[in-house]
Design a protein around this motif. Structure first.
Motif, short mmCIF file in Angstrom:
data_model
loop_
_atom_site.label_atom_id
_atom_site.label_comp_id
_atom_site.label_asym_id
_atom_site.label_seq_id
_atom_site.Cartn_x
_atom_site.Cartn_y
_atom_site.Cartn_z
N SER A 63 -12.94 62.40 -29.34
CA SER A 63 -12.40 61.60 -28.24
C SER A 63 -13.49 61.23 -27.27
O SER A 63 -14.47 61.97 -27.09
CB SER A 63 -11.30 62.38 -27.51
OG SER A 63 -10.26 62.72 -28.41
N PHE A 64 -13.33 60.08 -26.63
CA PHE A 64 -14.34 59.56 -25.72
C PHE A 64 -13.67 58.98 -24.48
O PHE A 64 -12.55 58.46 -24.56
CB PHE A 64 -15.14 58.44 -26.40
CG PHE A 64 -15.78 58.84 -27.70
CD1 PHE A 64 -17.10 59.27 -27.73
CD2 PHE A 64 -15.06 58.80 -28.88
CE1 PHE A 64 -17.69 59.64 -28.93
CE2 PHE A 64 -15.64 59.17 -30.09
CZ PHE A 64 -16.96 59.60 -30.11
N PHE A 65 -14.36 59.04 -23.36
CA PHE A 65 -13.90 58.30 -22.19
C PHE A 65 -15.11 57.80 -21.42
O PHE A 65 -16.20 58.35 -21.51
CB PHE A 65 -12.98 59.14 -21.30
CG PHE A 65 -13.66 60.28 -20.57
CD1 PHE A 65 -14.14 60.11 -19.29
CD2 PHE A 65 -13.80 61.52 -21.17
CE1 PHE A 65 -14.76 61.15 -18.61
CE2 PHE A 65 -14.39 62.57 -20.50
CZ PHE A 65 -14.89 62.39 -19.21
N PHE A 66 -14.91 56.73 -20.68
CA PHE A 66 -15.96 56.11 -19.89
C PHE A 66 -15.44 56.00 -18.46
O PHE A 66 -14.42 55.36 -18.21
CB PHE A 66 -16.30 54.72 -20.45
CG PHE A 66 -16.77 54.77 -21.88
CD1 PHE A 66 -18.12 54.92 -22.18
CD2 PHE A 66 -15.87 54.67 -22.93
CE1 PHE A 66 -18.56 54.98 -23.49
CE2 PHE A 66 -16.29 54.73 -24.25
CZ PHE A 66 -17.64 54.88 -24.53
N LEU A 67 -16.14 56.64 -17.54
CA LEU A 67 -15.66 56.72 -16.16
C LEU A 67 -15.44 55.35 -15.54
O LEU A 67 -14.52 55.17 -14.73
CB LEU A 67 -16.65 57.52 -15.31
CG LEU A 67 -16.70 59.03 -15.59
CD1 LEU A 67 -17.76 59.68 -14.70
CD2 LEU A 67 -15.34 59.68 -15.37
#
Length: 221
Positions: free
Chosen positions: A180-184
């Motif tokens: 899983s990935f997220f970008f602020l």
């Protein structure tokens, strides 16, 4: 819970992966497309419109993926999690968002599967992956599969890569078969009408379909 690391225990910012993953996902890297545009919005405090019928996101969430097993099959999906446990209001006199009490009851959690899933790694990696069909709604009874969000709450989009494991014991390895990935810079506040006029201006200036949403939504002008 202001720190996304607390609310996103399985995620890694900017494509850095957590350990103990299957080889098919352990080397996956994800690059956010249009990062400069996302950062422009983020600096102003990104707002995304939610409607009963569902509204597409702008900027559109798009990524480039590398490090997949070209022959393995993958499912790609997204979800949205609250950044914190607060409800917000926009203070026009200071042009800023302020906490305005505790969050409403969390809307039903949903996953949005990319329409091309499942597909082999080679296909996913050869072009930009765009979630341009994803729509946001504030209709708690939505039966169209749109992502249900509470207006005036902050959300963090998350992107998930799931390896389709053909082995008989795939269920027991489920936690190893995804990353899983997220970008602020993609976090936003859900709104039914834009609050910050600078967000409106930037959306109109940078959205090739702006003419369409200006004529359909007078509050966007």
């Amino acid at each position: 819970m202001d720190d996304p690391q607390l609310s996103l225990p399985c995620c890694s910012e900017r494509g850095l992966l957590s350990s103990s993953k299957a080889t098919q996902v352990s080397g996956v890297k994800v690059h956010l497309e249009m990062p400069a545009l996302w950062q422009q919005f983020d600096q102003l405090g990104t707002e995304m419109i939610v409607t009963k019928a569902g509204r597409r996101m702008f900027p559109t969430f798009q990524v480039q993926i590398s490090g997949m097993d070209p022959a393995a099959e993958y499912v790609l999906l997204m979800d949205f999690v609250p950044v914190d446990d607060k409800r917000y209001r926009y203070a026009f006199h200071s042009s800023s968002w302020l906490a305005a009490g505790r969050a409403d009851v969390v809307a039903p959690s949903r996953m949005h599967f990319h329409q091309d899933s499942p597909a082999c790694g080679a296909q996913w990696m050869k072009q930009t992956v765009s979630f341009d069909t994803l729509k946001l709604t504030n209709n708690l009874l939505d039966d169209n599969g749109h992502m249900i969000l509470n207006s005036m709450h902050r959300y963090q989009p998350r992107f998930h890569v799931v390896y389709v494991d053909p082995s008989p014991n795939s269920q027991s390895n489920a936690c190893r078969n995804f990353c899983s990935f997220f970008f602020l810079e993609t976090r936003f506040i859900a709104v039914t009408a834009y609050q910050n006029h600078r967000i409106t201006q930037l959306k109109i200036a940078s959205n090739p379909f702006a003419k369409g949403f200006r004529t359909s939504d007078p509050q966007d002008q």
